[in-house]
Design a protein around this motif. Sequence first.
Motif, short mmCIF file in Angstrom:
data_model
loop_
_atom_site.label_atom_id
_atom_site.label_comp_id
_atom_site.label_asym_id
_atom_site.label_seq_id
_atom_site.Cartn_x
_atom_site.Cartn_y
_atom_site.Cartn_z
N VAL A 37 0.85 -1.21 0.00
CA VAL A 37 0.00 0.00 0.00
C VAL A 37 0.87 1.25 0.00
N GLU A 38 1.98 1.23 0.73
CA GLU A 38 2.87 2.38 0.75
C GLU A 38 3.50 2.62 -0.62
N VAL A 39 3.89 1.55 -1.31
CA VAL A 39 4.43 1.68 -2.66
C VAL A 39 3.36 2.23 -3.59
N MET A 40 2.11 1.76 -3.45
CA MET A 40 1.01 2.28 -4.27
C MET A 40 0.84 3.79 -4.04
N ASN A 41 0.91 4.22 -2.78
CA ASN A 41 0.77 5.64 -2.47
C ASN A 41 1.92 6.46 -3.08
N GLN A 42 3.14 5.91 -3.00
CA GLN A 42 4.30 6.61 -3.56
C GLN A 42 4.18 6.76 -5.07
N VAL A 43 3.68 5.72 -5.74
CA VAL A 43 3.51 5.77 -7.20
C VAL A 43 2.43 6.78 -7.57
N LYS A 44 1.35 6.85 -6.79
CA LYS A 44 0.30 7.85 -7.05
C LYS A 44 0.84 9.27 -6.87
N ILE A 45 1.67 9.47 -5.86
CA ILE A 45 2.27 10.79 -5.63
C ILE A 45 3.15 11.18 -6.82
#
Length: 135
Positions: free
Chosen positions: A114-122
């Motif tokens: 989930v943290e990687v997903m958030n970083q990619v969205k940012i």
Amino acid sequence: MKRKKHTAADDEAQIDMTPMLDIVFIMLIFFIVTTSFVKEKGLDVNRPDDSQANTNKPSKALSIRIDENGIITMGGREVDIRRVVANAQTFLAENNTDSAAIQADADTEHGVVVEVMNQVKIAGISKISVLVKES
């Protein structure tokens, strides 16, 4: 003295069902009115349209792998979770894409994914696919 004969019709007791049906309908209306509907929280899933499946436009997607220990690999090299945004932005500058594929091991902690997903969205990538690699 004449005796009154009892017939079978006189012996049957009849119950009026109308009041009972009224009560049942009133209870039904009460339960419908007092029921509260709660919107469940969760992730929004965007499914592709059928029109997108017919286009044969090749697009290069950002590929991210996460192993069972939480080690993130982008472009064949190991990356720290805090550097995912910078690496994704570098990939976006070199490639015209709006999608990323995250391949995670089945034993990977969900928080890392989930943290990687958030970083990619940012970083600016809007379409993210998550793949789970069976052990």
